[in-house]
Enzyme design. Structure first.
Site, PDB file in Angstrom:
ATOM      1  N   LYS A 169      48.765 105.768  60.519  1.00  0.00           N
ATOM      2  CA  LYS A 169      48.512 104.664  61.452  1.00  0.00           C
ATOM      3  C   LYS A 169      47.792 105.228  62.681  1.00  0.00           C
ATOM      4  O   LYS A 169      47.951 106.397  62.973  1.00  0.00           O
ATOM      5  CB  LYS A 169      49.835 104.023  61.893  1.00  0.00           C
ATOM      6  N   HIS A 288      49.396 100.109  45.400  1.00  0.00           N
ATOM      7  CA  HIS A 288      49.871  99.254  46.485  1.00  0.00           C
ATOM      8  C   HIS A 288      49.804  97.806  46.025  1.00  0.00           C
ATOM      9  O   HIS A 288      48.907  97.432  45.286  1.00  0.00           O
ATOM     10  CB  HIS A 288      49.023  99.468  47.740  1.00  0.00           C
TER      11      HIS A 288
END
Length: 473
Positions: A169, A288
């Site tokens: 992130k 994902h």
């Protein structure tokens, strides 16, 4: 001949042809459990039969060409209907499909039939596919996961504990060099994997080739310093299948162990192609599930995640995100454990208390490792270790990079917490009851863990899940 018998035109009730309560299911049938909410005035048998018809051979009127084939051989059959406990005018309709209706090795074709047009059907207020039973005769036409759980452990030389990951992130906006630096710090600190976020593909601020290079450099450097095998999930998802394979080829040339794909937005056709490439070239494949909640979150319409999970095991993937039970994203405990077993185990018994409608026998198809990710931190470690067991990946994005001292100490804190929980479990301690105590003890000799414990001591995401198991009210 059939065609000369005389053809009776007109519209007739579906249930006359497609509702067959006496039917005995075959071992080769694909079985489906649908949650059906009929429109007022539509009887459940007609609604269930309509689902069977519209997802197999039927159409809204009788057609002359029905006489040219054997409907009895090819039609889907609604063979059982039961009311849903605790709900009014809602039923579970069980439908059996003959195997010949489906192309071998194609999840795409299976879904086009079973969850295609039928979901827009007017006679139903809502429709949800709760579960599928995939017979070995069909699952054997798929290659499944490129490697599977045991092969992955052998490749990575990591045994007896869950694996640790971290999503880098901020997920968008970093340059490739800074992104690689964050990967290095996390891997150096003790994580097994770092991860591209699902929406990191190849944007103007960071093109894919630059990212691949800097991440490869990061993981080789961390590997050399720690003596452990490291990985970074390089997201190969792209706008075309050709571009996706090009990225996977480059990852293989760099010698990295694992790539990644967003299987729902990328599509099952692309996913299966990538899985075949990964198997042929020794790459692990991390999956994902971006977009899954669009399909699976509403209780009355759509498709349950356990179906998407089974489909992924057939299409191919070595890891898949599967909820956390304790973090920021949707997931009820028993239900989550149900589909975690469907991903990992060879043989899963029917168990309605965990949302499993059919006994599923995968025979020898490799398993998929469930990934717990989303809003988790060191205080969750005992619960995660207990819920998911060793064959899992625990992913801490903010829970690593949000550490007050930086990324590497954040990674250290997670690794120390995990090793403490695994050791405590192996010594016979009860993680559910003594979890906080175990973490506190470990933090006495790990300043990194102590700092993490302090900063996240009161963070919880407490909301009722939207999608729950059915229980009598």
């Amino acid at each position: 001949t059939k065609a000369s018998v005389g053809f009776k035109a007109g519209v007739k009730d579906y249930k006359l042809t497609y509702y067959t309560p006496d039917y005995e299911t075959k071992d080769t049938d694909i079985l489906a459990a649908f949650r059906v909410t009929p429109q007022p005035g539509v009887p459940p048998e007609e609604a269930g039969a309509a689902v069977a018809a519209e997802s197999s051979t039927g159409t809204w009127t009788t057609v002359w060409t029905d006489g040219l084939t054997s409907l009895d051989r090819y039609k889907g059959r609604c063979y059982h209907i039961e009311p849903v406990v605790g709900e009014e005018n809602q039923y579970i309709a069980y439908v059996a499909y003959p195997l010949d209706l489906f192309e071998e090795g194609s999840v795409t074709n299976m879904f086009t039939s079973i969850v295609g047009n039928v979901f827009g059907f007017k006679a139903l207020r809502a429709l949800r596919l709760e579960d599928l039973r995939i017979p070995p005769a069909y699952s054997k036409t798929f290659e499944g996961p490129p490697h599977g759980i045991q092969s992955e452990r052998d490749k990575l030389n990591k045994y007896g504990r869950p694996l640790l990951g971290c999503t880098i992130k901020p997920k968008l906006g970093l340059s490739a060099k800074n992104y690689g630096r964050a990967c290095y710090e996390c891997l150096r600190g003790g994580l097994d994997f770092t991860k591209d976020d699902e929406n990191v593909n190849s944007q103007p601020f960071m093109r894919w080739r630059d990212r691949f290079l800097f991440c490869a450099e990061a993981l080789y450097k961390a590997q050399a310093e720690t003596g452990e095998i490291k990985g970074h999930y390089l997201n190969a998802t792209a706008g075309t299948c050709e571009e996706m394979i090009k990225r996977a080829v480059f990852a293989r040339e760099l010698g990295v162990p694992i790539v990644m794909h967003d299987y729902l937005t990328g599509g099952f056709t692309a996913n299966t192609s990538l899985a075949h490439y990964c198997r042929d070239n020794g790459l692990l494949l991390h999956i994902h599930r971006a977009m899954h909640a669009v399909i699976d979150r509403q209780k009355y319409h759509g498709m349950h995640f356990r179906v998407l999970a089974k489909a992924l095991r057939m299409s191919g993937g070595d890891h898949i995100h599967a909820g956390t039970v304790v973090g920021k994203l949707e997931g009820e405990r028993e239900m989550t454990l149900g589909f975690v077993d469907l991903l990992r185990d060879d043989y899963i018994e029917k168990d309605r208390s965990r949302g499993i409608f059919f006994t599923q026998d995968w025979v020898s198809m490799p398993g998929v490792i469930p990934v717990a990710s989303g809003g988790i931190h060191v205080w969750h470690m005992p619960a995660l270790t207990e819920i998911f067991g060793d064959d899992s990946v625990l992913q801490f994005g903010g829970g690593t990079l949000g550490h007050p001292w930086g990324n590497a100490p954040g990674a250290v804190a997670n690794r120390v917490a995990l090793e403490a929980c695994v050791q405590a479990r192996n010594e016979g301690r009860d993680l559910a009851r003594e979890g906080n105590e175990i973490i506190r003890e470990a933090s006495k000799w790990s300043p990194e863990l102590a700092a993490a414990c302090e900063i996240w001591k009161a963070i919880k995401f407490e909301f009722e899940p939207v999608d729950k198991l059915d229980i009598k009210k």
